[in-house]
Design an enzyme around this catalytic site. Structure first.
Site, PDB file in Angstrom:
ATOM      1  N   ASN A 220       0.532  -0.797  -0.057  1.00 25.99           N
ATOM      2  CA  ASN A 220       0.170  -0.353   0.143  1.00 25.99           C
ATOM      3  C   ASN A 220       1.249   1.690  -0.176  1.00 25.99           C
ATOM      4  O   ASN A 220       0.471   2.305  -0.480  1.00 25.99           O
ATOM      5  CB  ASN A 220      -1.414   0.476   1.494  1.00 25.99           C
ATOM      6  CG  ASN A 220      -2.130  -1.019   0.961  1.00 25.99           C
ATOM      7  OD1 ASN A 220      -3.114  -1.100  -0.547  1.00 25.99           O
ATOM      8  ND2 ASN A 220      -3.640  -0.792   1.672  1.00 25.99           N
TER       9      ASN A 220
ATOM     10  N   CYS B  55      -7.254   2.855   3.300  1.00 22.54           N
ATOM     11  CA  CYS B  55      -6.271   2.677   2.929  1.00 22.54           C
ATOM     12  C   CYS B  55      -4.748   3.066   3.148  1.00 22.54           C
ATOM     13  O   CYS B  55      -4.489   3.397   3.924  1.00 22.54           O
ATOM     14  CB  CYS B  55      -6.336   1.631   2.119  1.00 22.54           C
ATOM     15  SG  CYS B  55      -8.046   0.266   3.031  1.00 22.54           S
TER      16      CYS B  55
HETATM   17  C1  UDX Z   1      -6.465  -0.135  -2.449  1.00 23.65           C
HETATM   18  C2  UDX Z   1      -5.358  -0.592  -2.784  1.00 23.65           C
HETATM   19  O1  UDX Z   1      -5.596  -0.282  -3.549  1.00 23.65           O
HETATM   20  C3  UDX Z   1      -5.599  -2.042  -2.384  1.00 23.65           C
HETATM   21  O2  UDX Z   1      -5.311  -3.267  -2.609  1.00 23.65           O
HETATM   22  C4  UDX Z   1      -5.858  -1.627  -0.731  1.00 23.65           C
HETATM   23  O3  UDX Z   1      -6.299  -3.296  -0.143  1.00 23.65           O
HETATM   24  C5  UDX Z   1      -7.078  -1.040  -0.407  1.00 23.65           C
HETATM   25  O4  UDX Z   1      -6.439   0.530  -0.602  1.00 23.65           O
HETATM   26  P1  UDX Z   1      -8.375   1.890  -2.024  1.00 23.65           P
HETATM   27  O5  UDX Z   1      -8.227   2.928  -1.642  1.00 23.65           O
HETATM   28  O6  UDX Z   1      -9.933   0.444  -2.099  1.00 23.65           O
HETATM   29  O7  UDX Z   1      -7.566   0.471  -2.522  1.00 23.65           O
HETATM   30  O8  UDX Z   1      -8.460   2.428  -4.010  1.00 23.65           O
HETATM   31  P2  UDX Z   1      -7.586   2.538  -4.804  1.00 23.65           P
HETATM   32  O9  UDX Z   1      -8.080   2.191  -6.171  1.00 23.65           O
HETATM   33  O10 UDX Z   1      -6.186   1.489  -4.666  1.00 23.65           O
HETATM   34  O11 UDX Z   1      -7.296   4.354  -4.673  1.00 23.65           O
HETATM   35  C6  UDX Z   1      -6.937   4.816  -3.939  1.00 23.65           C
HETATM   36  C7  UDX Z   1      -6.659   6.584  -4.615  1.00 23.65           C
HETATM   37  O12 UDX Z   1      -5.433   6.403  -4.905  1.00 23.65           O
HETATM   38  C8  UDX Z   1      -8.296   6.894  -5.154  1.00 23.65           C
HETATM   39  O13 UDX Z   1      -8.638   8.404  -4.277  1.00 23.65           O
HETATM   40  C9  UDX Z   1      -7.353   7.096  -6.127  1.00 23.65           C
HETATM   41  O14 UDX Z   1      -8.326   8.451  -6.627  1.00 23.65           O
HETATM   42  C10 UDX Z   1      -6.072   6.693  -5.931  1.00 23.65           C
HETATM   43  N1  UDX Z   1      -5.463   6.960  -7.092  1.00 23.65           N
HETATM   44  C11 UDX Z   1      -5.235   5.607  -7.957  1.00 23.65           C
HETATM   45  C12 UDX Z   1      -4.637   8.102  -7.663  1.00 23.65           C
HETATM   46  O15 UDX Z   1      -4.962   9.225  -7.362  1.00 23.65           O
HETATM   47  N2  UDX Z   1      -4.544   7.240  -9.256  1.00 23.65           N
HETATM   48  C13 UDX Z   1      -4.127   5.878 -10.052  1.00 23.65           C
HETATM   49  O16 UDX Z   1      -3.580   5.980 -10.833  1.00 23.65           O
HETATM   50  C14 UDX Z   1      -4.715   5.702  -9.094  1.00 23.65           C
END
Ligand code: UDX
Length: 446
Positions: A215, A267
């Site tokens: 993470n 997370c």
């Molecule tokens: C994350 C991890 O991906 C997952 O493996 C873990 O178990 C829990 O935390 P999640 O928090 O549900 O999952 O969402 P994720 O899709 O990872 O996005 C997290 C944050 O990063 C969001 O605010 C999203 O907008 C941001 N993000 C994600 C970006 O700004 N750019 C990206 O390219 C990807």
């Protein structure tokens, strides 16, 4: 096999339903009687695409049920999963493990026959050992390795695609020092084993570290591209092409290189902070992740300033329409969403804010009571001075741009998720700003 899943939040409910879909019998346990009552009526307390059908199908086939009493389900379980919350402890950033330890005590009291106790919640390195200690202290008659073992089995579920992430994971990570526990876990994950999903068996502490390292690495990757985007704006480069150009390198990879307003969710913010604290406690500080946390916090706050600048330096007496409030699409989760920094800053700068989110408004109204909420995207932007894309819900990706122009008082769009094409927006007559992309024609004029 029989499973008791302690905690029916984003992780526990999805994991429990998916394990029952594998054919195991799962009892999901939660202290919150109203939540259990809703689940027993087939109501799903969270928004996760496909979860309602998955739960209903398995309840109907008597493989999934719900209860508030932990003891009965633990007595008959081969494996008991701890999937309770580990929120950031107020004030110091460490993970609050009180719910995990309370569950461990209750589980200890109920163990009857060899039981594998699995930490599914994201827990700091060393928590599994502590859980084993608590069980042994609570029940002097129980012997680790004979009557119980503790296993770490972190989840890698993304909200909005959690079921797919459980059913088709890149890998399953299992931390245990016990061969007996390993056998039990192998049987639990047999359906994934059969489709040759990589299963990483390792030590307890290593498994706990893998989760945090994953993470925090992803959070760092996002923060990296966000900073590169800011530099691209200065030098006239296009961050999308930079992301493509570096992402095609197998050592970097194309995912998680989308620039935006900063990461949120339940997370990344809590896990980056928790690992930073663990590292500081062990005098092995993670300076990169400390910086990631600082950059991300200030980035979310800086987004309002970006909006104010796009509005000519002031939003006083102006109406700003926001599309999207949740931290990402396909969820109702508002935790640490950039909107929670953006809205208060706009309000204190004298703006009137109207917002729409397909799933998050019920939650948002509790957190952002001082703004208006629209019924849909178009109604929300009517007569607004500027339109801001905060969350990249699919329904915002193909707005009727002529209609948007007519509805807005001024055709000003600040696209914090780069879901529109700068050239097209400029040619349509929008005053368009986005993240890390030059607005002049992207291809040399032939
Ligand atoms: C994350 C991890 O991906 C997952 O493996 C873990 O178990 C829990 O935390 P999640 O928090 O549900 O999952 O969402 P994720 O899709 O990872 O996005 C997290 C944050 O990063 C969001 O605010 C999203 O907008 C941001 N993000 C994600 C970006 O700004 N750019 C990206 O390219 C990807």
């Amino acid at each position: 096999m029989r499973i008791a899943m302690i905690g029916t939040g984003y992780v526990g409910l999805v994991s429990g339903a998916c394990f029952s879909e594998f054919g195991h019998h799962v009892t999901c346990v939660d202290k919150d009687a109203s939540k259990i009552a809703r689940l027993e009526k087939g109501e799903i307390p969270i928004y996760e695409p496909g979860l309602d059908k998955l739960v209903a199908d398995n309840v109907q086939d008597h493989r999934l049920d719900f209860t508030t009493t932990l003891a009965d389900s633990v007595k008959t379980a081969d494996a008991v999963f701890i999937a309770v919350g580990t929120p950031t402890r107020r004030g110091d950033g460490h993970a609050d493990l009180s719910y995990v330890y309370a569950a461990a005590k209750e589980i200890a009291d109920a163990i009857d026959g060899y039981t594998v106790v699995v930490t599914k919640s994201t827990v700091p390195v060393g928590t599994g050992r502590e859980v084993a200690k608590i069980i042994a202290e609570t029940r002097q008659d129980l012997k680790e390795g004979t009557d119980f073992d503790v296993v770490s089995n972190p989840e890698f579920l993304r909200e909005g695609s959690a079921i797919n992430d459980f059913m088709r994971p890149d890998r399953v990570v299992i931390g245990t020092n016990s061969e007996k526990a390993r056998q039990t876990m192998q049987r639990l994950y047999r359906p994934l084993y059969l489709i040759e999903t990589p299963i990483v068996f390792t030590q307890l502490e290593t498994s706990e570290m893998i989760k945090y390292a994953a993470n925090t690495f992803l959070a760092a990757k996002i923060t990296f591209i966000n900073e590169i985007a800011d530099l691209c704006e200065k030098v006239g480069a296009d961050v999308h092409d930079v992301a493509k150009g570096i992402g095609l390198d197998g050592r970097i990879g194309r995912k998680f290189l989308h620039p935006g307003p900063g990461y949120g969710g339940s997370c990344f913010p809590k896990d980056t902070l928790a690992l930073v604290k663990t590292a500081q406690d062990y005098h092995a500080p993670l300076r990169i992740i400390e910086t990631v946390v600082d950059i991300n916090d200030s980035r979310k706050k800086a987004m309002a300033q970006r909006i104010i600048e796009a509005c000519g330096g002031s939003v006083a007496e102006k109406t700003i329409a926001l599309l999207g409030l949740t931290f990402k699409p396909n969820t109702d989760d508002m935790r640490d969403s950039p909107s929670l920094d953006i809205v208060p800053a706009l309000l204190s700068a004298g703006a009137k804010v109207r917002a729409f989110d397909p799933e998050g408004m019920q939650e948002a109204q509790k957190l952002l009571p001082a703004i208006d909420y629209g019924k849909n995207a178009y109604e929300t932007m009517e007569e607004a001075d500027a339109l801001v894309i905060v969350t990249e819900w699919n329904e915002f990706r193909a707005l009727d741009l002529e209609r948007v122009k007519d509805l807005l008082k001024t055709p000003l769009m600040i696209d914090l998720r780069n879901i529109y094409n700068p050239e097209e927006m400029v040619s349509l007559g929008f005053d368009y700003s986005c993240i890390g992309r030059p607005l002049r024609a992207l291809m040399p004029q032939d």
